[in-house]
Design a protein around this motif. Sequence first.
Motif, PDB file in Angstrom:
ATOM      1  N   VAL A 164       0.865  -1.176   0.000  1.00  0.00           N
ATOM      2  CA  VAL A 164       0.000   0.000   0.000  1.00  0.00           C
ATOM      3  C   VAL A 164       0.902   1.226   0.000  1.00  0.00           C
ATOM      4  CG1 VAL A 164      -1.916  -1.016   1.275  1.00  0.00           C
ATOM      5  CG2 VAL A 164      -0.056   0.060   2.520  1.00  0.00           C
ATOM      6  N   TRP A 165       0.276   2.397  -0.125  1.00  0.00           N
ATOM      7  CA  TRP A 165       1.050   3.623   0.061  1.00  0.00           C
ATOM      8  C   TRP A 165       0.790   4.133   1.466  1.00  0.00           C
ATOM      9  CZ3 TRP A 165      -0.706   6.197  -5.127  1.00  0.00           C
ATOM     10  CH2 TRP A 165       0.146   5.758  -6.172  1.00  0.00           C
ATOM     11  N   MET A 166       1.864   4.453   2.173  1.00  0.00           N
ATOM     12  CA  MET A 166       1.682   5.061   3.485  1.00  0.00           C
ATOM     13  C   MET A 166       2.204   6.483   3.449  1.00  0.00           C
ATOM     14  SD  MET A 166       2.473   2.357   6.455  1.00  0.00           S
ATOM     15  CE  MET A 166       1.699   0.764   6.511  1.00  0.00           C
ATOM     16  N   TYR A 167       1.508   7.368   4.130  1.00  0.00           N
ATOM     17  CA  TYR A 167       1.959   8.756   4.107  1.00  0.00           C
ATOM     18  C   TYR A 167       1.937   9.331   5.513  1.00  0.00           C
ATOM     19  CZ  TYR A 167      -3.056   9.832   4.132  1.00  0.00           C
ATOM     20  OH  TYR A 167      -4.391   9.909   4.452  1.00  0.00           O
ATOM     21  N   LYS A 184       1.403  14.223   9.432  1.00  0.00           N
ATOM     22  CA  LYS A 184       1.981  15.439  10.009  1.00  0.00           C
ATOM     23  C   LYS A 184       2.718  16.234   8.932  1.00  0.00           C
ATOM     24  CE  LYS A 184       5.463  15.883  13.254  1.00  0.00           C
ATOM     25  NZ  LYS A 184       6.148  15.429  14.462  1.00  0.00           N
ATOM     26  N   LEU A 185       3.499  15.541   8.130  1.00  0.00           N
ATOM     27  CA  LEU A 185       4.246  16.221   7.077  1.00  0.00           C
ATOM     28  C   LEU A 185       3.314  16.763   5.997  1.00  0.00           C
ATOM     29  CD1 LEU A 185       7.386  13.916   6.657  1.00  0.00           C
ATOM     30  CD2 LEU A 185       7.217  16.096   7.830  1.00  0.00           C
ATOM     31  N   PHE A 186       2.239  16.009   5.735  1.00  0.00           N
ATOM     32  CA  PHE A 186       1.278  16.484   4.744  1.00  0.00           C
ATOM     33  C   PHE A 186       0.694  17.808   5.170  1.00  0.00           C
ATOM     34  CE2 PHE A 186       1.810  13.192   1.998  1.00  0.00           C
ATOM     35  CZ  PHE A 186       0.752  12.862   1.172  1.00  0.00           C
ATOM     36  N   VAL A 224      13.910  16.270   5.704  1.00  0.00           N
ATOM     37  CA  VAL A 224      12.664  15.669   5.240  1.00  0.00           C
ATOM     38  C   VAL A 224      12.765  15.399   3.738  1.00  0.00           C
ATOM     39  CG1 VAL A 224      10.242  16.186   4.771  1.00  0.00           C
ATOM     40  CG2 VAL A 224      11.219  16.704   7.004  1.00  0.00           C
ATOM     41  N   HIS A 225      12.257  14.254   3.316  1.00  0.00           N
ATOM     42  CA  HIS A 225      12.246  13.944   1.893  1.00  0.00           C
ATOM     43  C   HIS A 225      10.871  13.508   1.451  1.00  0.00           C
ATOM     44  CE1 HIS A 225      16.516  14.254   0.787  1.00  0.00           C
ATOM     45  NE2 HIS A 225      16.675  14.091   2.079  1.00  0.00           N
ATOM     46  N   GLY A 226      10.599  13.724   0.181  1.00  0.00           N
ATOM     47  CA  GLY A 226       9.271  13.416  -0.333  1.00  0.00           C
ATOM     48  C   GLY A 226       8.979  11.934  -0.336  1.00  0.00           C
ATOM     49  N   THR A 227       9.923  11.141  -0.840  1.00  0.00           N
ATOM     50  CA  THR A 227       9.650   9.723  -0.935  1.00  0.00           C
ATOM     51  C   THR A 227      10.940   8.931  -0.874  1.00  0.00           C
ATOM     52  OG1 THR A 227       8.499   8.019  -2.216  1.00  0.00           O
ATOM     53  CG2 THR A 227       9.742   9.636  -3.467  1.00  0.00           C
ATOM     54  N   GLY A 232       7.702  11.695   3.255  1.00  0.00           N
ATOM     55  CA  GLY A 232       6.325  12.136   3.042  1.00  0.00           C
ATOM     56  C   GLY A 232       5.388  11.001   2.714  1.00  0.00           C
ATOM     57  N   ILE A 233       5.676  10.308   1.602  1.00  0.00           N
ATOM     58  CA  ILE A 233       4.797   9.208   1.206  1.00  0.00           C
ATOM     59  C   ILE A 233       5.636   8.174   0.477  1.00  0.00           C
ATOM     60  CG2 ILE A 233       4.184  10.459  -0.916  1.00  0.00           C
ATOM     61  CD1 ILE A 233       1.478   9.011  -0.840  1.00  0.00           C
ATOM     62  N   MET A 234       5.397   6.929   0.767  1.00  0.00           N
ATOM     63  CA  MET A 234       6.136   5.878   0.073  1.00  0.00           C
ATOM     64  C   MET A 234       5.378   4.567   0.156  1.00  0.00           C
ATOM     65  SD  MET A 234       9.310   4.990   2.626  1.00  0.00           S
ATOM     66  CE  MET A 234       9.618   3.340   2.032  1.00  0.00           C
ATOM     67  N   PRO A 235       5.660   3.644  -0.750  1.00  0.00           N
ATOM     68  CA  PRO A 235       4.994   2.344  -0.662  1.00  0.00           C
ATOM     69  C   PRO A 235       5.550   1.560   0.516  1.00  0.00           C
ATOM     70  CG  PRO A 235       6.484   2.411  -2.558  1.00  0.00           C
ATOM     71  CD  PRO A 235       6.575   3.739  -1.906  1.00  0.00           C
TER      72      PRO A 235
END
Lengths: 441, 276, 313
Positions: A168-171, A174-176, A207-210, A289-292
């Motif tokens: 799944v994708w988890m995000y 808080k960062l969002f 912090v990194h996006g993915t 931020g978000i990653m599988p």
Amino acid sequence: MTTPRDGLAVLGPALAFALLMSNYVCSSKAQIKPEAFPLAALAAGPATYGVDDGTHITLWSRAATQARADALVKAYNATHKNHIDATYVPTDDYQTKVGAAAAAGGLPDLFSADVVFMPNWTSAGLFTDITDKIATLPFAANIAQGAINVSTWKGRKYGLPFVVDLSVWMYNKKLFKAAGLDPNKPPTTLAEFAADARAVQKLGGNVHGTFFGGDCGGCEVFTWFPIAWADGETVMNPEGTESHLNSAENKGIYATFRSLVEDGTALMPDTKTETGPTWTGYFPKGNIGIMPMPASLQGMANSSLADADIGVTPIAGLKGGQATLVGGDAIGISRDSKVANAAWNFLAWMVSDEAQIEVVAKGGNVLARPDLANNKYSAADPRLVIFNTVAAKGQTPFAKAFGATFNDPQGPWLVLLRDAVFGDASKIDADNAAINASLNP
Amino acid sequence: MTTTRTGTLGRTPYYVLTGGLAIIFLFPLLWSLAASVSPQASTGQVNGFGLGNYTTLFNYGAGLAQFLLNSAYVALFTVAITLAVSTLGGYAFARFRFPGRDALFLLTLSILMVPYATLLIPLYVLLNGLGLQNSLIGLSLVLAMFQLPFATYMMRISFEAVPRELEESALVDGCGTFSVLWRILLPSVRPGLITVGLFAFLAAWSDFFAPLILLTDSAKQTLPLAVANLRQQTMGAIDYGATEAGVVVMAVPCLILFLLLQRYYVRGFMSGAVKG
Amino acid sequence: MTPATPDHRAAPAAWWRLTWWRYRQLMGVAYAAPTVFFVAVFFITPLLLVARMSLSSWPLLTGNGGLNFPKNYLSIWKNALFGPAVVFTIEYTLIVTVLLIGLGLGLALLVQERGRWVDMLRTVILLPVSLGLAAASLLFWGFYSPSIGPINPILEQLGLIHDPISFLGTSLSALLSTSFLIVWKYTGLYMLILLVGLQAIPDDLFEAAALDGASRIQVFRHITLPLLRPSLALALILCVTGSLLAFDQFYILTKGAPDNSTVTVVQLIYREAFQKQNLGTSAAISIMVLVALLVLNTVQFRYLRSSEPGLKR
């Protein structure tokens, strides 16, 4: 027209069936004890669920899924006369060990396999045929079919789902929020995924996006194949002999991730060097931020990442849709086993309501029985409901030479994906030819 | 030992150079010890210094005590077999002439030239055939075989270094070859014996691959196997702390033995000094 | 029954010597018997099976599929990874051999003195030898990892670097990092071998050279090196053979990454057997490696024998 004997021939089984069903419906425990209903036992056949008579059963499984596997084994040992002796093998060496044992006739009674290795092992005849045994289970149709499908060879079934892994994708909610995104509106397409990742990336600092495991073939199988499936596209033909990994759809997927690498949204150089052992360790650190990720919340929350900040959403395609890869382990009875009936007792129990709810769901893990998705434990957490319902939209890739093609660190899939994302993307078609060669040894 | 032949390097540069070398060699070992008790996320020791990783190690599977016992059993048995076979063989090569002597010696040495991965499956099949599958004894026999080249070579040069007069006077007195071996030669080749025993122990104690393939019972697992398993218990997370704790536990007996027996193996190698 | 001889006094002696000779032969065979047993059962038998496998189609899971010579051997040439693996293995062997023997010799010369400091130094250098290769590889796996490795933090603190060094991230760094591990672990052993060789050189040779006014370099070139040849040859054989067969350290540290640039020949053997599940091709590569090593070591052994100044073996 019909003789009394005919009548009995029809009535007998019908009565037995009714009795069986009544037991199933009326009692909270779905454990059918044939001896309580002798007629039913006669009609249903001898030892439907194997034997539980204090037999010693040996079981092998991978270290990577040890915690969940062991929970099932321990619960079984506590409630049955049979005793399972489980051996957990280092994940990287599991194929080696099973191969060596197969070569020398030393397989244990039960052993699990990463679902993608099942076609390889069923076609080599390492497992016992359990098609008929499965058919006797009243809930057979409700078992997650992905694992059973890959455990099917030439129409006969050889395995059942043991531990189910979904992607799944988890995000990070808080960062969002900090990036100005709505934490309750996760991305529904791959483009949105990239956009959201970029938004989080702008926060800067550490912090990194993915992130993704860029040197790990198995990781990308787990997390990229569903993107194509969500769009209704394919990665291979159903027989697993032809690769579609250079299709326009898949090239579009690689291009998205390539752009995330090139503009620094994906954490580098870790993304390029991650060979697999630590890829799921990044999200819990709370700065992605978000990653599988694999669909499991167990033990994820910690001081850097609060449970409330963990968001879950199904993997989506380029255009939308949802899908997942139904992975994990399947388990079957080995061809060398001398206690097949006792071993079957475990397998039947393992996919029963009792085991699935009281052991698997209680532990916060994905069920092998999607029909039990709304049980008392999962209902409390909507994220667990997402896990269990997306399983119904999942697939498991099938190929006889899967391991050597996709998991092998020296295999052709890793070469293709690294060319596509880090290297020379024009080589994708040539690399795909190498994959085809590997799928047809 | 002999007097210095290197001449003067100048004392200070000498100490700086050698001191630096000592630090480089010691650093990884010391770091490993420190890392095994340091705090690290997703290990058994998340906050502060302590023995949390050792607890993880202790509680894993059949328990650390069982793994240590298994490793010890395999190591000691390997040592016994290796010593027995190589001593008798070394004596034969050093003191006797018989048909096929040189060929046999070269054949024994050539064991070094074949990689593990090649022989392991046939050995596995062989042990199964002999009824020794999944047994610590079977494992010990295989490990002893891999020790034979070094051990036999060592014992041979050790025996060759003993003056013939010692033996000959005993033989003239009417001793059989075995009592000559037992009572006169063995004490003389003690450094060689200790060297062979030590290296056999170290190899058997730390071996990973053979136990992986040849043992199936989780209760029979040896220490390196358990540590390798510990590394990756949940997908995607590595327990570095437990790994380093495992490395320390595997290393400590080896280091201790090595230090205690230092005198002997230096002398063991020295027995070859006379012949080169 | 004494044979009829011209000189009846010599006859009993000859007869007695013959029996003694036979007796010694028999005893020799008896003592060598356990070795023969081990070599025959645990080495030759499996090796013959490997040879047979190399001539047959032999899938791992389903067993013997009948002879198919020379298919397995031909497939080696077709294996795209084979050439690079051979090249890499040779590269690695050269680097490690030069370092180990060079460092071993230098250290052996350095630690010849007496004294507490030297004893300590010798011990410290020998310590890593006692570790198993798997344990040492695991140690360095943590040592080089970006998560807990200590080198990057230290260097960053000292201000020597800005970005963390990736020890296993590029093919060159992976090669050098693994070589460092091996050099760290085995230098002590080679130092010991060469030290022993150095001790064997009689002191009077050096005293005589000093009296003749020879410089240190001349002494080294004309006395030390030649007389050290047997030890050097032993060290060379051990080092080259061991490096050509390198597997454990790469299996644990790199698994052939990045991008198949650190794949050794034995890793290919392993891969053929367990990933491609083809014992036939795996055995074929093994046999080729064995033949290559036999040739190589025979050459080296000849060199050793020819350089021994009149020593009998």
